[in-house]
Scaffold this active site. Structure first.
Site, PDB file in Angstrom:
ATOM      1  N   HIS A   1      -3.061   4.337   5.139  1.00 16.21           N
ATOM      2  CA  HIS A   1      -4.243   3.475   5.281  1.00 16.21           C
ATOM      3  C   HIS A   1      -5.502   4.196   4.780  1.00 16.21           C
ATOM      4  O   HIS A   1      -6.276   3.652   3.996  1.00 16.21           O
ATOM      5  CB  HIS A   1      -4.400   3.076   6.755  1.00 16.21           C
TER       6      HIS A   1
ATOM      7  N   TYR B   1       4.893   4.635  11.254  1.00 23.57           N
ATOM      8  CA  TYR B   1       5.180   3.207  11.407  1.00 23.57           C
ATOM      9  C   TYR B   1       5.977   2.608  10.241  1.00 23.57           C
ATOM     10  O   TYR B   1       6.235   1.405  10.218  1.00 23.57           O
ATOM     11  CB  TYR B   1       3.882   2.409  11.599  1.00 23.57           C
TER      12      TYR B   1
ATOM     13  N   ARG C   1       0.866  -1.183   0.000  1.00 25.17           N
ATOM     14  CA  ARG C   1       0.000   0.000   0.000  1.00 25.17           C
ATOM     15  C   ARG C   1       0.897   1.225   0.000  1.00 25.17           C
ATOM     16  O   ARG C   1       1.479   1.573   1.020  1.00 25.17           O
ATOM     17  CB  ARG C   1      -0.906  -0.041   1.231  1.00 25.17           C
TER      18      ARG C   1
END
Length: 418
Positions: A319, A328, A315
């Protein structure tokens, strides 16, 4: 997976194959001993001339046909492992898939822009995962079904749902925007993993009715940690249902990396625990994805039972627009995956083969721009909403509480107008 792990799995499977035959099976399989799921897996394995264990375990290497540089990694039919042979798809299928790939990328970009402009509430982008999205429905027939997640808008559009209808959910409306029965596409599920159970239930019903229906049920790597994942795969395997489970492993369950999700050799290896076949494929290689899906859908339709496909992808964007991915993961990691971009890879491959000319590329890009323009126009149009629709489809017979609430709302609206 190492050979010793493979051997342990093989040994365990051999031990269970004999005893599970009488303990596992749906109602009709139990009545007809020769039709038990384990026997059907054995029959599928025999058709490839391999053992049931080698049929169920994924190939030792990641299935890849076109490399990151757009060059073919191997020639058709050179797969060294029997039973995991994936020939090149037909040229017309590759070009059709490329058209959907380019459109999917453009719509991902357009949707992110619409969020920034306040025309959409949220958008979980699949930028970087478009090859998976396109391949998921490429081999489905009109009577088949697709069960997507909230990140699978491009897959939904590739199945034939108009972009504006596929995006309705993300502008905050109360309904999905399209009729699932018309397109044979389930609602883009926001609750994690519930769509797998819905897909399995539909496949079971279709089988009981004697219908020729294959279901492709999509999920992400994070969904494999859910109880619903286990229940869906176990039920599908026990009742030998025609379902292809498609896990898009984009490396993160929102912010949780894959290594914190599972200790399994791969997500595809989980399939053998349920008695079904699993396979791993490069999720940024559209050619390989099309080949793997062709085999999976064909085997499932022919009665070999459910299968699990794990696609390794990434990805590229956060998100959702509410997420900060820099908390992260590193920019270097994301940049590395940009070099594996599925659109660039496919364009190079088709151009080198002479299938994609400059004129055809311009035509494909123009079609993608037109789709984006139509989506933009539709999402920018002001909607006339009826607040009473909140109560219209909750129950067939409204409860007294809903009737009372609906009346209160009607009274308030009337007083506002007055």
């Amino acid at each position: 997976m190492s050979d010793d792990v493979r051997d342990r799995v093989r040994h365990g499977t051999d031990e269970t194959a004999g005893s599970a035959g009488g303990a596992v099976g749906g109602p009709d399989e139990t009545a007809a001993g020769a039709e038990q799921p384990t026997n059907r897996v054995r029959a599928a394995a025999r058709s490839f001339g391999i053992t049931p264990e080698d049929y169920m375990l994924p190939a030792r290497h990641l299935i890849r046909i076109v490399g990151p540089d757009g060059r073919v990694c191997r020639s058709a039919g050179e797969d060294p492992e029997p039973g995991h042979d994936y020939p090149l798809p037909a040229d017309e299928d590759l070009l059709a898939a490329y058209r959907r790939l380019v459109t999917g990328r453009r719509l991902n970009e357009q949707n992110s822009a619409l969020v920034r402009q306040g025309r959409m509430a949220v958008y979980p982008s699949s930028y970087g995962q478009e090859a998976c999205q396109v391949a998921a429905s490429a081999h489905l027939e009109p009577q088949d079904w697709l069960f997507p997640t909230y990140r699978d808008a491009v897959a939904v559009i590739s199945r034939g749902v108009p972009p504006e209808e596929a995006m309705t959910l993300f502008r905050g409306d109360w309904h999905s925007g399209y009729d699932p029965r018309e397109y044979r596409v389930g609602i883009e599920s926001t609750p994690l993993t519930t769509q797998l159970l819905h897909g399995v239930g539909l496949a079971h019903a279709a089988r009981l009715r004697g219908e020729d229906t294959v279901v492709v049920a999509l999920c992400g790597d994070g969904a494999t940690s859910e109880g619903d994942f286990h229940e869906a795969l176990n039920f599908a395997a026990v009742f030998h249902l025609p379902v292809v489970f498609f896990v898009q492993n984009n490396q993160y369950a929102i912010s949780v990396p894959l290594e914190r999700q599972t200790a399994a050799p791969s997500l595809a290896h989980k399939a053998v625990g349920y008695g079904m076949a699993g396979e791993r494929v490069d999720g940024n290689d559209l050619v390989a994805l099309l080949a793997v899906f062709e085999r999976a859908v064909r085997l499932t339709r022919e009665g070999s039972g459910p299968l699990l496909i794990e696609a390794l992808t990434y990805r590229i964007e956060a998100h959702t627009n509410a997420d900060d991915a820099t908390r992260y993961r590193t920019d270097e990691e994301a940049e590395h995956w940009r070099t594996l971009d599925p659109v660039t890879r496919m364009r190079t491959y088709l151009s080198d083969r002479g299938l994609l000319t400059d004129d055809l590329q311009a035509e494909v890009q123009a079609a993608a721009e037109q789709a984006a323009a139509e989506l933009r126009e539709g999402m920018n149009a002001e909607q006339e909403l009826d607040p009473q629709e909140l109560f219209a489809h909750v129950f067939t017979v409204p409860t007294p509480q809903l009737v009372e609430q609906s009346a209160q709302l009607a009274d308030e609206l009337a007083r506002e107008e007055a």
